[in-house]
Design a protein around this motif. Sequence first.
Motif, mmCIF file in Angstrom:
data_model
loop_
_atom_site.group_PDB
_atom_site.id
_atom_site.type_symbol
_atom_site.label_atom_id
_atom_site.label_comp_id
_atom_site.label_asym_id
_atom_site.label_seq_id
_atom_site.Cartn_x
_atom_site.Cartn_y
_atom_site.Cartn_z
ATOM 1 N N GLY A 154 0.736 -1.130 -0.067
ATOM 2 C CA GLY A 154 0.038 0.142 0.094
ATOM 3 C C GLY A 154 0.830 1.416 0.195
ATOM 4 N N LEU A 155 2.008 1.237 -0.168
ATOM 5 C CA LEU A 155 2.754 2.252 -0.297
ATOM 6 C C LEU A 155 2.612 3.106 -1.376
ATOM 7 N N PRO A 156 2.247 4.743 -1.147
ATOM 8 C CA PRO A 156 1.802 5.481 -2.353
ATOM 9 C C PRO A 156 2.940 5.508 -3.436
ATOM 10 N N PRO A 157 2.573 5.667 -4.684
ATOM 11 C CA PRO A 157 3.570 5.808 -5.858
ATOM 12 C C PRO A 157 4.549 6.604 -5.610
ATOM 13 N N GLU A 158 4.234 7.857 -4.959
ATOM 14 C CA GLU A 158 5.346 8.843 -4.818
ATOM 15 C C GLU A 158 6.198 8.479 -3.977
ATOM 16 N N LEU A 159 6.100 7.718 -3.056
ATOM 17 C CA LEU A 159 7.193 7.253 -2.180
ATOM 18 C C LEU A 159 8.034 6.185 -2.508
ATOM 19 N N ASP A 160 7.533 5.579 -3.883
ATOM 20 C CA ASP A 160 8.438 4.289 -4.123
ATOM 21 C C ASP A 160 9.909 4.977 -4.611
ATOM 22 N N GLY A 161 10.980 4.273 -3.921
ATOM 23 C CA GLY A 161 12.200 4.465 -4.197
ATOM 24 C C GLY A 161 12.742 5.601 -3.215
ATOM 25 N N PHE A 162 11.846 6.028 -2.293
ATOM 26 C CA PHE A 162 12.254 6.999 -0.993
ATOM 27 C C PHE A 162 13.524 6.493 -0.379
ATOM 28 N N SER A 163 14.444 7.192 -0.282
ATOM 29 C CA SER A 163 15.653 6.710 0.417
ATOM 30 C C SER A 163 15.641 7.498 1.823
ATOM 31 N N ILE A 164 16.047 6.614 2.663
ATOM 32 C CA ILE A 164 16.223 7.285 4.044
ATOM 33 C C ILE A 164 17.667 6.667 4.484
ATOM 34 N N VAL A 165 18.712 7.741 4.995
ATOM 35 C CA VAL A 165 19.852 7.288 5.428
ATOM 36 C C VAL A 165 19.945 7.134 6.937
ATOM 37 N N GLN A 166 19.948 6.195 7.585
ATOM 38 C CA GLN A 166 20.044 6.151 9.062
ATOM 39 C C GLN A 166 21.401 6.090 9.605
ATOM 40 N N ILE A 167 21.799 6.991 10.694
ATOM 41 C CA ILE A 167 23.049 6.943 11.252
ATOM 42 C C ILE A 167 22.499 6.905 12.997
ATOM 43 N N SER A 168 23.432 6.380 13.556
ATOM 44 C CA SER A 168 23.287 6.077 15.066
ATOM 45 C C SER A 168 24.886 6.047 15.799
ATOM 46 N N ASP A 169 24.712 6.531 16.861
ATOM 47 C CA ASP A 169 25.638 5.917 17.853
ATOM 48 C C ASP A 169 27.157 6.524 17.408
ATOM 49 N N ILE A 170 27.142 7.863 16.863
ATOM 50 C CA ILE A 170 28.319 8.519 16.534
ATOM 51 C C ILE A 170 29.343 8.669 17.802
ATOM 52 N N HIS A 171 28.511 9.166 18.738
ATOM 53 C CA HIS A 171 29.253 9.654 20.218
ATOM 54 C C HIS A 171 30.313 10.671 20.179
ATOM 55 N N ARG A 187 30.159 11.046 3.817
ATOM 56 C CA ARG A 187 29.397 9.791 3.256
ATOM 57 C C ARG A 187 27.715 9.699 3.136
ATOM 58 N N VAL A 188 27.350 10.257 4.081
ATOM 59 C CA VAL A 188 25.634 10.558 4.172
ATOM 60 C C VAL A 188 25.298 11.441 2.952
ATOM 61 N N ASN A 189 26.062 12.399 2.804
ATOM 62 C CA ASN A 189 25.720 13.501 1.508
ATOM 63 C C ASN A 189 26.013 12.678 0.333
ATOM 64 N N ASP A 190 27.059 11.834 0.339
ATOM 65 C CA ASP A 190 27.392 11.340 -0.886
ATOM 66 C C ASP A 190 26.145 10.340 -1.584
ATOM 67 N N LEU A 191 25.279 9.612 -0.550
ATOM 68 C CA LEU A 191 24.358 8.803 -0.892
ATOM 69 C C LEU A 191 23.180 9.731 -1.354
ATOM 70 N N GLN A 192 23.064 10.959 -1.197
ATOM 71 C CA GLN A 192 22.102 11.897 -1.774
ATOM 72 C C GLN A 192 20.618 11.299 -1.265
ATOM 73 N N PRO A 193 20.556 11.251 0.042
ATOM 74 C CA PRO A 193 19.044 10.700 0.715
ATOM 75 C C PRO A 193 17.909 11.514 0.435
ATOM 76 N N ASP A 194 16.647 11.070 0.533
ATOM 77 C CA ASP A 194 15.447 11.923 0.663
ATOM 78 C C ASP A 194 15.229 12.476 2.000
ATOM 79 N N MET A 195 15.641 11.434 2.993
ATOM 80 C CA MET A 195 15.620 11.741 4.424
ATOM 81 C C MET A 195 16.882 11.058 5.338
ATOM 82 N N VAL A 196 17.170 12.044 6.237
ATOM 83 C CA VAL A 196 18.305 11.536 7.102
ATOM 84 C C VAL A 196 17.593 11.230 8.456
ATOM 85 N N ALA A 197 17.730 10.156 9.203
ATOM 86 C CA ALA A 197 17.264 9.917 10.481
ATOM 87 C C ALA A 197 18.444 9.711 11.343
#
Length: 265
Positions: A154-171, A187-197
């Motif tokens: 049921g994913l909306p068509p406009e979200l097909d291929g939506f990319s999320i870069v998730q990073i954690s525990d940089i400390h 490295r995060v910017n090189d991935l050209q994400p739609d959203m970063v978490a």
Amino acid sequence: MPQWFGFAIFFPVVTLLYGAAHYYIYSWFVRLVGPPKKVRRILFYVFIFLVASFPAGKILGWRNFNAFNYWLNLIAAVWMGHAFYFFLFALASDLLITLAKITGLGRKRRVRNPLFYKRALAAVVAGGVLIIGGYALLEARSCRVTRMEIHLRGLPPELDGFSIVQISDIHYGMLTGNQELSRILGRVNDLQPDMVAITGDLVDESVSHMEEMRVPLSRIKSRHGVFAVTGNHEYYAGVDRAAAIMKAANIRVLRNEVQVLPGGL
């Protein structure tokens, strides 16, 4: 409860337990190796320094961060990891030896030179700890990208291929500074994400230079923004201070709230 009050209780208790573990490691080593009295005395003072380096490095880093504080914290952190495995292996060896004595396995065969085997055991444990510690240090400096494709019914068509870069525990803090943070975010910017978490523990603890991370954080590029939640280390560092720095870097910090993006995500 004020943050300083929690640390006033936390640090003495942790340092006491840390010191007790070191005394056990020291006693185990002396018992197996049997070094000369002069060597034992030097080793004892080295262990006192290693125990004291942990709270001393933290306290100095809160007040003023400089090269001396960095190296003191690096020594304390690297040794803490090694000491953890030393303690586990030493305890395991003592338990096995005790078990052998209880079951009578140790009485069936008399060893001609027990000191040689004791020293060999200590050398094997030390070598194993150094190998594990060395691998851990190399692993800690690595930065890899893991790609996962998530199929949602049921994913909306406009979200097909939506990319999320998730990073954690940089400390970010005593040992991870602006150079390492910039490398990771590059490295995060090189991935050209739609959203970063950012999913917690962006910071490690309260340090005098924490505000300096705002500049690298503000360089994150994402089409639909950068979002973050807090981890336990944000509370060690002062959660309001950490959240304020992230907000100043145009990061939306979600604290008991929900953000809906276009398309219903």
